[in-house]
Enzyme design. Structure first.
Site, PDB file in Angstrom:
ATOM      1  N   GLY A   1       0.920  -0.954  -0.195  1.00 22.49           N
ATOM      2  CA  GLY A   1       0.382  -0.411   0.197  1.00 22.49           C
ATOM      3  C   GLY A   1       0.973   1.171  -0.137  1.00 22.49           C
ATOM      4  O   GLY A   1       2.226   1.527   0.729  1.00 22.49           O
TER       5      GLY A   1
ATOM      6  N   CYS B   1       5.544  -6.261   1.097  1.00 25.95           N
ATOM      7  CA  CYS B   1       5.422  -4.348   1.778  1.00 25.95           C
ATOM      8  C   CYS B   1       5.418  -3.604   2.250  1.00 25.95           C
ATOM      9  O   CYS B   1       5.845  -4.270   3.930  1.00 25.95           O
ATOM     10  CB  CYS B   1       5.582  -3.859   0.600  1.00 25.95           C
ATOM     11  N   TYR B   2       3.785  -3.165   2.841  1.00 27.96           N
ATOM     12  CA  TYR B   2       3.766  -2.408   3.859  1.00 27.96           C
ATOM     13  C   TYR B   2       2.506  -3.619   4.585  1.00 27.96           C
ATOM     14  O   TYR B   2       2.850  -3.175   5.713  1.00 27.96           O
ATOM     15  CB  TYR B   2       2.163  -1.461   3.180  1.00 27.96           C
TER      16      TYR B   2
ATOM     17  N   HIS C   1       7.897  -7.042  -3.850  1.00 34.84           N
ATOM     18  CA  HIS C   1       6.711  -7.630  -4.746  1.00 34.84           C
ATOM     19  C   HIS C   1       6.933  -8.619  -5.467  1.00 34.84           C
ATOM     20  O   HIS C   1       7.530  -8.629  -6.591  1.00 34.84           O
ATOM     21  CB  HIS C   1       6.771  -6.092  -5.099  1.00 34.84           C
TER      22      HIS C   1
ATOM     23  N   GLU D   1       4.552 -10.443  -6.888  1.00 32.94           N
ATOM     24  CA  GLU D   1       3.074 -10.676  -7.642  1.00 32.94           C
ATOM     25  C   GLU D   1       3.231  -9.869  -9.379  1.00 32.94           C
ATOM     26  O   GLU D   1       2.562 -10.391  -9.691  1.00 32.94           O
ATOM     27  CB  GLU D   1       2.546  -9.619  -6.622  1.00 32.94           C
TER      28      GLU D   1
ATOM     29  N   SER E   1     -23.865  -4.087 -23.110  1.00 32.26           N
ATOM     30  CA  SER E   1     -23.040  -2.564 -24.528  1.00 32.26           C
ATOM     31  C   SER E   1     -22.916  -4.096 -25.018  1.00 32.26           C
ATOM     32  O   SER E   1     -22.450  -3.660 -26.355  1.00 32.26           O
ATOM     33  CB  SER E   1     -21.775  -2.550 -23.338  1.00 32.26           C
ATOM     34  N   GLY E   2     -22.525  -5.590 -25.449  1.00 34.12           N
ATOM     35  CA  GLY E   2     -21.859  -6.226 -26.659  1.00 34.12           C
ATOM     36  C   GLY E   2     -20.509  -6.224 -25.960  1.00 34.12           C
ATOM     37  O   GLY E   2     -20.223  -7.299 -26.527  1.00 34.12           O
ATOM     38  N   GLY E   3     -20.175  -6.097 -24.918  1.00 32.14           N
ATOM     39  CA  GLY E   3     -18.562  -6.381 -24.456  1.00 32.14           C
ATOM     40  C   GLY E   3     -18.667  -6.769 -23.896  1.00 32.14           C
ATOM     41  O   GLY E   3     -19.693  -7.876 -23.661  1.00 32.14           O
ATOM     42  N   VAL E   4     -17.678  -8.306 -23.609  1.00 28.18           N
ATOM     43  CA  VAL E   4     -17.716  -9.388 -23.187  1.00 28.18           C
ATOM     44  C   VAL E   4     -17.949  -9.100 -21.568  1.00 28.18           C
ATOM     45  O   VAL E   4     -18.638  -9.557 -20.776  1.00 28.18           O
ATOM     46  CB  VAL E   4     -15.748  -9.787 -23.486  1.00 28.18           C
ATOM     47  N   ASP E   5     -17.157  -8.361 -20.633  1.00 24.51           N
ATOM     48  CA  ASP E   5     -17.644  -7.961 -19.313  1.00 24.51           C
ATOM     49  C   ASP E   5     -18.967  -8.179 -19.380  1.00 24.51           C
ATOM     50  O   ASP E   5     -19.713  -8.934 -18.319  1.00 24.51           O
ATOM     51  CB  ASP E   5     -17.423  -6.472 -19.264  1.00 24.51           C
ATOM     52  N   SER E   6     -20.197  -6.764 -19.740  1.00 27.17           N
ATOM     53  CA  SER E   6     -21.417  -7.098 -19.759  1.00 27.17           C
ATOM     54  C   SER E   6     -21.852  -8.158 -20.278  1.00 27.17           C
ATOM     55  O   SER E   6     -23.596  -8.828 -19.654  1.00 27.17           O
ATOM     56  CB  SER E   6     -21.659  -6.171 -20.565  1.00 27.17           C
TER      57      SER E   6
ATOM     58  N   LYS F   1      -9.593  -8.972 -16.636  1.00 24.24           N
ATOM     59  CA  LYS F   1     -10.202  -9.282 -17.754  1.00 24.24           C
ATOM     60  C   LYS F   1      -9.820 -10.803 -18.624  1.00 24.24           C
ATOM     61  O   LYS F   1     -10.521 -11.663 -19.040  1.00 24.24           O
ATOM     62  CB  LYS F   1      -9.710  -8.824 -19.127  1.00 24.24           C
TER      63      LYS F   1
END
Length: 524
Positions: A63, A90-91, A180, A182, A234-239, A380
């Site tokens: 953080g 880290c933090y 880090h 990751e 929306s037609g995108g992959v997410d929605s 994504k």
């Protein structure tokens, strides 16, 4: 945040206390990739809530704060007495030392970038890692002394306690790393996190995305009951994945609304209606509002103002369209974790805000819906995997992302219908040529941008003074960072030639070779 009432997707869970680091979710990614479910929780989570998850281990993220700052995020010290391993990054390492009686110092101990790490002690955390390896540092403070609490197991030239383990005599299982693991800049970082998962926490690693689908569907059913859910499609992959997941979870309780803003790509509305209404048989209602959106954008050049106005208008149009849906009490959104982080809405409330996303944090109370965001903890590429599990076709699963504000953030400066038409033509050519070259799946996002720049050109032996189009193509795994795509020169030449010859008003094409960071993927 996870709660004791939320159905968990697996019996092996490693929760991560999110202290606001920009790479906090990358930790969860690496743990999931190792086959163990992991998600971010608020630092305010109680030990009892953590115990209810039956965790195999706990991770404390990095953080931006210092443990000595007023209001710095913290956690309940009893978390270290849960009887499971705790890894501080880290933090997270500094906070653990601070809470457990160690000393943290900050002056003249800043370290950023690559560092050479030397192992000086034995630990299961570094099993199979070379005695000298490169790690990525990004810190101002550090733990100054190991003392009676910790045993130092790795160091760098400027950080004597770069990795520590708690002495067995304390009865606690804590490990800390100042670097880090990751991020990809730490070559053996994935090995270190896998060691924590398997060698320290003794996980079996049997979690898969199908488990997430089942658990997410169960959480949706528990949240919405018998009420109706409106999904902004929306037609995108997410929605699309949200719609497929909700259709699986609640069936006919799902109602989708598609807002035609007039800021869409060529043929977008027709594609959405054909795919979801005709093929998937989902209740889909289209609200056409191009005139309203363009009126709101008239004379506006500031990118943030554009996003705010589009967001406000979207909410108004969406609200009107949703009024006709019976018993609608919930709104489903395809919000992803990069959206949350870039908008400064991390669990700790300390992530830096980079740009506004109209689907994150800005919905007014008068909208009248409770939010359903089943993808909020995913990247994504994980959403694409979930889409495949849910049976969505490849042309939707692998469709490149499209920003919520649409082409408004790809027309730099004032947005007008004429400019949008020019950009749509250019963008369609870019996509056609990339697909024809069989490079669509090798790139993560490809699009055209209309610049507020005119330049002199020569066409038909005559002078022109016309617009410039920039082509943007990037490759990325998680959209938190990205590199520009090295598209073949002959492909770029075809794209440039076609745009200049086929799109009236354009006489110059340039290629964007900026990476994220320092640039963002979108130009606005």
């Amino acid at each position: 945040m996870a709660s004791a009432l939320s159905p968990l997707p697996h019996d092996e869970v490693i929760p991560i206390l999110d202290f606001g680091g920009q790479t906090a979710q990358l930790i969860a990614r690496r743990v999931r990739e190792a086959g163990v479910f992991s998600w971010l929780v608020s630092p305010s989570i109680t030990p009892a809530e953590l115990l209810a998850m039956k965790p195999k281990g706990v991770i404390l993220s990095g953080g931006p704060a210092s443990v000595y700052e007023k209001g710095a995020p913290t956690c309940d010290p009893k978390i270290f007495d849960l009887g499971v391993p705790v890894l501080g990054i880290c933090y997270g390492m500094q906070l653990a030392a601070h809470l457990l009686g160690g000393k943290v110092i900050g002056e003249d101990h800043r370290e950023f970038g690559r560092a050479s790490l030397s192992l000086i002690g034995r630990s299961a955390l570094f099993q199979g890692v070379p005695d000298k390896t490169t790690v990525w540092m990004s810190h101002g403070d550090q733990v100054s002394t190991a003392g009676d609490l910790f045993e130092t197991i790795a160091s760098t030239s400027t950080c004597p306690n770069a990795a520590v383990v708690m002495r067995a005599s304390t009865g606690r299982q804590f490990l800390g790393v100042q670097f880090h693991p990751e991020v990809t800049h730490t070559p053996h970082g994935t090995d270190i996190l896998r060691n924590f998962v398997y060698e320290v926490c003794r996980c079996r690693g049997t979690w898969r995305m199908a488990d997430f689908a089942e658990a997410a569907a169960a959480r949706v059913r528990a949240q919405v009951g018998s009420a109706g859910v409106v999904c902004g499609l929306s037609g995108g992959v997410d929605s699309a994945v949200v719609a497929a997941l909700l259709s699986k979870a609640i069936g006919k309780q799902l109602h989708c609304v598609f807002v035609d803003t007039g800021l869409l790509r060529s043929g977008e509305r027709e594609m959405v209606e054909s795919t979801f209404r005709d093929h998937f048989k989902i209740d889909l209602r289209t609200a056409r509002a191009e005139a309203e959106f363009l009126a709101d954008l008239a004379g506006v050049t500031d990118p943030q103002v554009k996003r705010k106005r589009i967001g406000h208008r979207f909410i108004e149009v969406f609200k009107q369209a949703a009024k006709s849906i019976p018993n609608a009490k919930f709104l489903a959104q395809g919000t992803l974790y990069p959206d949350v982080i870039e908008s400064g809405h991390g669990h700790a409330g300390t992530a830096a805000g980079i740009k506004l996303h109209h689907n994150v944090g800005g919905l007014p109370a008068e909208l009248g819906f409770e939010l359903v965001e089943p993808l909020r903890e995913l990247f994504k590429d994980e959403v694409r995997k979930l889409g495949q599990v849910l049976g969505l076709p490849d042309h939707i699963v692998w469709r490149h992302p499209f920003p919520g504000p649409g082409l408004a953030v790809r027309v730099l400066g004032e947005v007008t219908r004429d400019k949008l038409d020019v950009l749509r033509e250019a963008d369609e050519i870019v996509l056609e040529e990339v697909v024809a070259a069989n490079l669509y799946r090798q790139t993560s996002q490809v699009f055209a941008v209309l610049l507020p720049v005119q330049s002199v050109g020569v066409m038909g032996d005559g002078r022109t003074y016309e617009s410039t189009v920039a082509v943007r193509a990037v490759e990325t795994q998680d959209f938190m960072s990205a590199d520009w795509s090295r598209l073949p020169h002959d492909l770029l030449a075809r794209i440039s030639s076609r745009i200049i010859n086929e799109v009236r008003g354009v006489n110059r094409v340039v290629y964007d070779i900026s990476s994220k960071p320092p640039a963002t993927i979108e130009w606005e």
